[in-house]
Design an enzyme around this catalytic site. Structure first.
Site, PDB file in Angstrom:
ATOM      1  N   GLU A  44      16.798  14.978 -32.921  1.00 37.41           N
ATOM      2  CA  GLU A  44      17.953  15.825 -32.633  1.00 37.41           C
ATOM      3  C   GLU A  44      17.642  17.280 -32.997  1.00 37.41           C
ATOM      4  O   GLU A  44      17.050  17.567 -34.046  1.00 37.41           O
ATOM      5  CB  GLU A  44      19.142  15.306 -33.456  1.00 37.41           C
ATOM      6  CG  GLU A  44      20.437  16.063 -33.268  1.00 37.41           C
ATOM      7  CD  GLU A  44      21.579  15.436 -34.063  1.00 37.41           C
ATOM      8  OE1 GLU A  44      22.715  15.927 -33.934  1.00 37.41           O
ATOM      9  OE2 GLU A  44      21.342  14.458 -34.810  1.00 37.41           O
ATOM     10  N   LYS A 116      26.131  15.542 -26.892  1.00 34.62           N
ATOM     11  CA  LYS A 116      26.633  14.659 -27.949  1.00 34.62           C
ATOM     12  C   LYS A 116      28.156  14.572 -27.895  1.00 34.62           C
ATOM     13  O   LYS A 116      28.852  15.588 -27.898  1.00 34.62           O
ATOM     14  CB  LYS A 116      26.168  15.178 -29.306  1.00 34.62           C
ATOM     15  CG  LYS A 116      26.413  14.240 -30.477  1.00 34.62           C
ATOM     16  CD  LYS A 116      25.774  14.795 -31.747  1.00 34.62           C
ATOM     17  CE  LYS A 116      25.881  13.825 -32.909  1.00 34.62           C
ATOM     18  NZ  LYS A 116      25.205  14.346 -34.115  1.00 34.62           N
ATOM     19  N   CYS A 150      22.286  10.526 -32.333  1.00 36.87           N
ATOM     20  CA  CYS A 150      22.599  10.280 -33.735  1.00 36.87           C
ATOM     21  C   CYS A 150      23.908   9.533 -33.955  1.00 36.87           C
ATOM     22  O   CYS A 150      24.007   8.343 -33.727  1.00 36.87           O
ATOM     23  CB  CYS A 150      22.566  11.609 -34.491  1.00 36.87           C
ATOM     24  SG  CYS A 150      22.466  11.426 -36.296  1.00 36.87           S
TER      25      CYS A 150
END
Length: 268
Positions: A44, A116, A150
């Site tokens: 990330e 995200k 994540c």
């Protein structure tokens, strides 16, 4: 279809130095290709670093910006697909940034860009606007590949949505911090098992700003085992995504077939 050898780059790179991080990515791609990998996944926000504070806006780039072109050159030079995290500047909404991951094919053609959807903590909420597409997919060598970042993988609904959409390999660049080691050690393998897919989870490592990244990058298989796992420091680990094994595992563990969606309405 032969197995897709997948390499996970575990590194935090150089904080705020995009050129240095592109060099690290290039060197990792060379090593991965030499080991037979067809795909390399970096963590990330790998291109810039995570804890860059006010430099986030300065270093953010459009999905088709100069860093994307540099990664495409890496992919072509070494003949493998490359997935990586970066701060994305939204070209359609002035001032809006996303915590994004992009996948570029071995021919240098962009395959997918994911924003995200579940931002973690005050730091990410300060800088980023969440994405609004849960399932983003591409194809690599006949394999259906999905993307998330994540914290997204910690929501079971997210991964199940990918499983129902046909994802076979889920790419998860991450920046997991202490004390959440349970995620790569337990959650990610369980997600792979309960959804009958592979998950490639590539983490940052070591101290950075006020954060402590824990490493433990993992390629988890549909049997719930770690096919590859890094330690705590910089590493490059490889594992195979075997579609024949995946098909056999899905036949033996028919969770998706045996679902009863009519009972799940209260979940949403």
């Amino acid at each position: 279809m032969p197995a897709l050898r997948t390499a996970l780059l575990q590194s935090s790179g150089e904080l705020g130095d995009v050129a240095a991080n592109l060099k690290i990515l290039d060197e990792a791609a060379a090593r991965a290709a030499a080991a037979g990998a067809g795909l390399l996944l970096a963590p990330e926000l790998f291109l810039t670093g995570y804890a860059i504070g006010d430099d986030m806006a300065r270093l953010a780039e459009p999905a088709d910006g100069p860093s994307a072109r540099a990664v495409a050159a890496v992919a072509v030079r070494h003949g493998l697909a490359v997935g990586y995290g970066y701060p994305e500047r939204n070209t359609e909404r002035h001032g809006v940034l996303h915590n994004s991951a992009q996948l570029i094919g071995a021919d240098g053609v962009p395959l997918a860009n994911y924003r995200k959807t579940h931002l973690f903590g005050d730091f990410e909420s300060k800088w980023f606007t969440p994405g609004d597409r849960a399932v983003v997919q591409a194809e690599i060598e006949g394999l259906t590949v999905g993307m998330m970042i994540c914290y997204d993988v910690e929501f079971p609904e997210n991964v199940r949505a990918h499983a129902l959409a046909g994802t076979e390999l889920l790419l998860v660049p991450t920046a997991l911090m202490h004390p959440a080691e349970i995620v790569p050690l337990s959650v990610v393998p369980v997600r792979a098992f309960e959804n009958q897919l592979y998950i490639a989870y590539a983490n940052r490592t070591g101290p950075e700003g006020g954060f402590e990244f824990v490493g433990l990058s993992t390629l988890a298989g549909p049997d719930g085992t770690a096919r590859a796992r890094a330690g705590r420091g910089d590493d490059l680990v490889l594992g195979d995504v075997d579609t024949a094994f995946l098909a056999a595992s899905r036949a033996e563990n028919p969770y998706l077939r045996d679902r009863r969606p009519g009972l799940y309405g209260p979940l949403v």
